[in-house]
Design a protein around this motif. Structure first.
Motif, PDB file in Angstrom:
ATOM      1  N   ILE A 143     -14.518  34.092  18.894  1.00 51.48           N
ATOM      2  CA  ILE A 143     -14.855  33.155  19.970  1.00 51.48           C
ATOM      3  C   ILE A 143     -13.620  32.798  20.792  1.00 51.48           C
ATOM      4  O   ILE A 143     -13.673  32.730  22.025  1.00 51.48           O
ATOM      5  N   ALA A 144     -12.498  32.618  20.119  1.00 52.30           N
ATOM      6  CA  ALA A 144     -11.254  32.317  20.847  1.00 52.30           C
ATOM      7  C   ALA A 144     -10.881  33.479  21.773  1.00 52.30           C
ATOM      8  O   ALA A 144     -10.490  33.268  22.935  1.00 52.30           O
ATOM      9  N   GLU A 151     -15.420  34.463  31.769  1.00 55.67           N
ATOM     10  CA  GLU A 151     -16.008  33.195  32.194  1.00 55.67           C
ATOM     11  C   GLU A 151     -17.458  33.214  31.734  1.00 55.67           C
ATOM     12  O   GLU A 151     -18.113  34.249  31.804  1.00 55.67           O
ATOM     13  N   PHE A 152     -17.952  32.087  31.284  1.00 52.46           N
ATOM     14  CA  PHE A 152     -19.316  32.073  30.757  1.00 52.46           C
ATOM     15  C   PHE A 152     -19.977  30.732  31.020  1.00 52.46           C
ATOM     16  O   PHE A 152     -19.308  29.714  31.186  1.00 52.46           O
ATOM     17  N   LYS A 153     -21.300  30.767  31.059  1.00 53.24           N
ATOM     18  CA  LYS A 153     -22.063  29.526  31.119  1.00 53.24           C
ATOM     19  C   LYS A 153     -22.176  28.940  29.711  1.00 53.24           C
ATOM     20  O   LYS A 153     -22.047  27.730  29.524  1.00 53.24           O
ATOM     21  N   GLY A 154     -22.450  29.786  28.745  1.00 56.46           N
ATOM     22  CA  GLY A 154     -22.593  29.330  27.369  1.00 56.46           C
ATOM     23  C   GLY A 154     -22.502  30.486  26.384  1.00 56.46           C
ATOM     24  O   GLY A 154     -22.642  31.651  26.770  1.00 56.46           O
ATOM     25  N   ILE A 155     -22.238  30.159  25.128  1.00 59.23           N
ATOM     26  CA  ILE A 155     -22.192  31.157  24.053  1.00 59.23           C
ATOM     27  C   ILE A 155     -23.172  30.735  22.966  1.00 59.23           C
ATOM     28  O   ILE A 155     -23.178  29.570  22.536  1.00 59.23           O
ATOM     29  N   TYR A 156     -24.000  31.688  22.538  1.00 57.94           N
ATOM     30  CA  TYR A 156     -24.949  31.469  21.449  1.00 57.94           C
ATOM     31  C   TYR A 156     -24.670  32.490  20.345  1.00 57.94           C
ATOM     32  O   TYR A 156     -23.936  33.467  20.555  1.00 57.94           O
ATOM     33  N   VAL A 174     -23.149  27.643  20.464  1.00 63.16           N
ATOM     34  CA  VAL A 174     -21.759  27.690  20.014  1.00 63.16           C
ATOM     35  C   VAL A 174     -20.814  26.973  20.971  1.00 63.16           C
ATOM     36  O   VAL A 174     -20.010  26.139  20.560  1.00 63.16           O
ATOM     37  N   ALA A 175     -20.871  27.312  22.269  1.00 59.96           N
ATOM     38  CA  ALA A 175     -19.881  26.763  23.209  1.00 59.96           C
ATOM     39  C   ALA A 175     -20.423  26.793  24.636  1.00 59.96           C
ATOM     40  O   ALA A 175     -21.425  27.436  24.926  1.00 59.96           O
ATOM     41  N   GLY A 176     -19.733  26.069  25.527  1.00 61.06           N
ATOM     42  CA  GLY A 176     -20.132  26.029  26.938  1.00 61.06           C
ATOM     43  C   GLY A 176     -21.241  25.020  27.152  1.00 61.06           C
ATOM     44  O   GLY A 176     -21.228  23.928  26.582  1.00 61.06           O
ATOM     45  N   GLU A 177     -22.209  25.378  27.983  1.00 61.10           N
ATOM     46  CA  GLU A 177     -23.348  24.501  28.226  1.00 61.10           C
ATOM     47  C   GLU A 177     -24.615  25.123  27.652  1.00 61.10           C
ATOM     48  O   GLU A 177     -24.787  26.343  27.652  1.00 61.10           O
ATOM     49  N   ARG A 178     -25.490  24.285  27.140  1.00 62.65           N
ATOM     50  CA  ARG A 178     -26.761  24.783  26.616  1.00 62.65           C
ATOM     51  C   ARG A 178     -27.616  25.317  27.758  1.00 62.65           C
ATOM     52  O   ARG A 178     -27.653  24.741  28.836  1.00 62.65           O
ATOM     53  N   GLY A 179     -28.296  26.407  27.492  1.00 67.10           N
ATOM     54  CA  GLY A 179     -29.149  27.001  28.506  1.00 67.10           C
ATOM     55  C   GLY A 179     -30.491  26.298  28.603  1.00 67.10           C
ATOM     56  O   GLY A 179     -30.897  25.570  27.693  1.00 67.10           O
TER      57      GLY A 179
END
Length: 397
Positions: A143-144, A151-156, A174-179
């Protein structure tokens, strides 16, 4: 710091590993009892103690781990992972610039140099799939590294393991914003509804992208199409957009009906003009024969193993009989799309299943299209099992 374990390679497998075979099996090593610490770094040597390769311990299906490098001095750390991810992303640049397709695979396990991990891209969201406890121990580093590269909106994530090899339910964010789901992605201009927060499945199998497009572009127009084991109806949508006269989707899972209606609706297709049936596929074959139904195209994409109240299906044992059922309800000069994702046999054996079905019924055929994995599902030539998808367009004569 991960523990390091020395493993002695069975002489019979030494040459295979030297040539690039990546999967560490119980049979390939002398001291298999040492393969018990998930995530441990494995140093593989021959009987004389000469270095062969380094990998990690992660029990997955028939394997006990994956070889990652043949450089004795290379550390398997975040830097190593970042380099693998960067190389994989570079190979998919043409996908990122294609506005007609916004869902594809960006990292394909051993095909991209790190077995046990896949990463899929869904219109700004990344989904990581972990296939063993050992692979999951690299989560922080993966993930790091991903954060530094994209660049991402979110990670699942999807954890596709437990002590019995089944999917573990837990919060997939996991990270970013929830979809906001469903997330609508494009595939060759078609729309598909995706869920990254709803258990093991997302709503579409990305490895069938080229097959769906071929159905849409070349085979569907004006045809009646039967889609068996239809899941969320992705093949049916492709056929309908391609101008099929009518599609019939059949799946035993109750939720398949609402999911298929959703896929039709987001493409502005009147789902009520198509048949969506929740029933056992084998019972449907009996029904179709009784009603003397014939289809111009029949799509067969069963799971490798399936069980219902009356039937148990295993691809390696039962595909020939499944093919016979399909042949009997396919119109003259019709096409059967025969597909399997079983890694336990190759294309030659799969073609043998098809051939036997036609010979048993005294019918003739020709194979007019042949597909394996699409280009984003990179495979390693030394690991033929990794190229698991086999799809044949079979035309009745």
């Amino acid at each position: 710091m991960k523990p390091e374990v020395s493993i002695k390679v069975n002489e019979k497998f030494k040459a295979d590993f030297a040539k690039g075979y990546p999967l560490i099996t119980k049979e390939s090593v002398e001291n298999a009892e040492m393969l018990r610490v998930e995530g441990a770094i494995l140093r593989l040597t021959d009987k004389q103690g000469q270095f062969i390769a380094k990998g990690y311990c992660g029990k997955q299906n028939k394997g006990f781990g994956w070889i990652l490098t043949r450089n004795e001095n290379e550390a398997i750390d975040q830097k190593f992972i970042k380099e693998k991810l960067a190389a994989a992303l570079a190979k998919r640049q043409s996908f990122f610039s294609n506005q007609e397709t916004t869902a594809f695979r960006v990292f394909n396990g051993e095909g991209d140099g790190f077995g046990g991990l896949t990463i899929d891209y869904f219109d700004g969201y990344y989904m990581l799939s972990w296939y063993s406890e050992g692979m999951y121990t690299f989560k922080a580093d993966v993930i790091a590294a991903l954060r530094e590269l994209v660049e991402f909106k979110g990670i699942y994530q999807k954890k596709r393991f437990d002590t019995k090899g089944q999917y573990i339910e837990e919060d997939d964010f996991v990270a970013g914003e929830r979809g906001e789901f469903p997330l609508i992605v494009k595939e060759n201009g078609m729309n598909y509804a995706i869920y990254l927060n709803d258990g093991a499945m997302t709503g579409i199998f990305l490895d069938q992208r080229d097959v769906r497009n071929k159905i849409k572009e070349k085979y569907a127009k004006g045809k009646t199409v039967l889609n068996t084991f239809s899941y969320t109806g992705a093949f049916s949508v492709a056929a309908a957009i391609g101008g099929a006269a009518k599609t019939t989707s059949v799946d035993l899972a109750k939720r398949s009906s609402s999911k298929t209606i959703e896929q039709f609706s987001i493409n502005n297709i009147d789902y009520e003009s198509h048949d969506i049936l929740v029933m056992d596929v084998f019972n449907y074959f009996k029904y179709a024969k009784r009603k003397e139904l014939k289809f111009d195209m029949v799509i067969l994409d069963p799971p490798s193993f399936a069980r219902s109240k009356k039937y148990t299906f295993s691809t390696s044992k039962d595909y020939t009989n499944l093919m016979k059922e399909a042949i009997e309800i396919t119109a003259d000069a019709g096409v059967i799309v025969a597909s399997t994702n079983s890694a336990s046999f190759g294309m030659k054996k799969f073609k043998g299943f098809i051939d036997k079905a036609f010979k048993d019924l005294g019918k003739k055929y020709s194979i007019v299209e042949e597909f394996t994995l699409p280009s984003d599902f990179r495979v390693q030539k030394e690991f033929k099992e990794g190229d698991y998808l086999k799809v044949l367009f079979v035309k009745l004569q």
